[in-house]
Design a protein around this motif. Structure first.
Motif, short mmCIF file in Angstrom:
data_model
loop_
_atom_site.label_atom_id
_atom_site.label_comp_id
_atom_site.label_asym_id
_atom_site.label_seq_id
_atom_site.Cartn_x
_atom_site.Cartn_y
_atom_site.Cartn_z
N ARG A 1 -3.73 7.91 3.51
CA ARG A 1 -4.08 9.25 4.02
C ARG A 1 -5.31 9.80 3.30
O ARG A 1 -6.23 10.31 3.93
CB ARG A 1 -2.87 10.18 3.83
N HIS A 2 -5.33 9.68 1.98
CA HIS A 2 -6.49 10.14 1.21
C HIS A 2 -7.76 9.37 1.59
O HIS A 2 -8.84 9.94 1.71
CB HIS A 2 -6.23 10.03 -0.29
N GLN A 3 -7.62 8.06 1.78
CA GLN A 3 -8.76 7.23 2.17
C GLN A 3 -9.31 7.66 3.53
O GLN A 3 -10.52 7.79 3.70
CB GLN A 3 -8.35 5.76 2.22
N ASP B 1 -1.90 7.10 -0.24
CA ASP B 1 -3.26 6.64 -0.59
C ASP B 1 -4.08 6.39 0.67
O ASP B 1 -5.27 6.71 0.72
CB ASP B 1 -3.19 5.36 -1.43
N ARG C 1 0.83 -1.20 0.00
CA ARG C 1 0.00 0.00 0.00
C ARG C 1 0.86 1.24 0.00
O ARG C 1 2.01 1.21 0.39
CB ARG C 1 -0.89 0.05 1.25
N SER C 2 0.24 2.31 -0.36
CA SER C 2 0.88 3.61 -0.29
C SER C 2 0.33 4.35 0.93
O SER C 2 -0.88 4.44 1.11
CB SER C 2 0.56 4.41 -1.56
N SER D 1 -1.23 16.08 0.16
CA SER D 1 -2.22 15.34 0.95
C SER D 1 -2.57 16.07 2.25
O SER D 1 -3.50 15.68 2.94
CB SER D 1 -1.71 13.93 1.28
#
Length: 109
Positions: free
Chosen positions: A52-54, A50, A46-47, A82
């Motif tokens: 954080r955005h989720q 990503d 995972r990133s 972000s």
């Protein structure tokens, strides 16, 4: 690295909760009550960006400090976009981690 950060935070009177995966963090019932999330950009499969955005999309607005061994310009730019409170490249000093944590604490008070 996880244990070193844990020891450092305890030395500064913080009570860290460690997660060995993004999935563990996502399943934590009270993550929205955290002072701050210290998140590696490169997670297993995972990133961190990503994730954080989720979290933001789910309404979790906890401040994030990113740490990484990949100090590339593109990773830094993506992290800053972000909305992170700090972007730290390993190795980093104790002060580099504690200062943005203090700012996040003051903002949440």
């Amino acid at each position: 690295m996880l244990r070193a950060v844990q020891r450092l935070l305890r030395q500064h009177d913080y009570e860290p909760i460690l997660f060995s995966s993004a999935e563990e963090l996502e399943q934590h019932a009270n993550i929205n009550k955290a002072l701050c999330i210290i998140l590696d950009i490169d997670l297993n499969r995972r990133s961190g960006i990503d994730l954080r955005h989720q979290l933001k999309a789910e309404g979790i607005a906890v401040p994030v400090i990113f740490i990484t061994g990949n100090g590339s310009h593109s990773a830094r730019e993506a992290a800053l976009r972000s909305g992170c409170v700090a972007f730290l490249t390993k190795p980093f000093s104790a002060e580099e981690l504690i200062e943005p944590l203090k700012k996040a604490s003051a903002a949440r008070s």
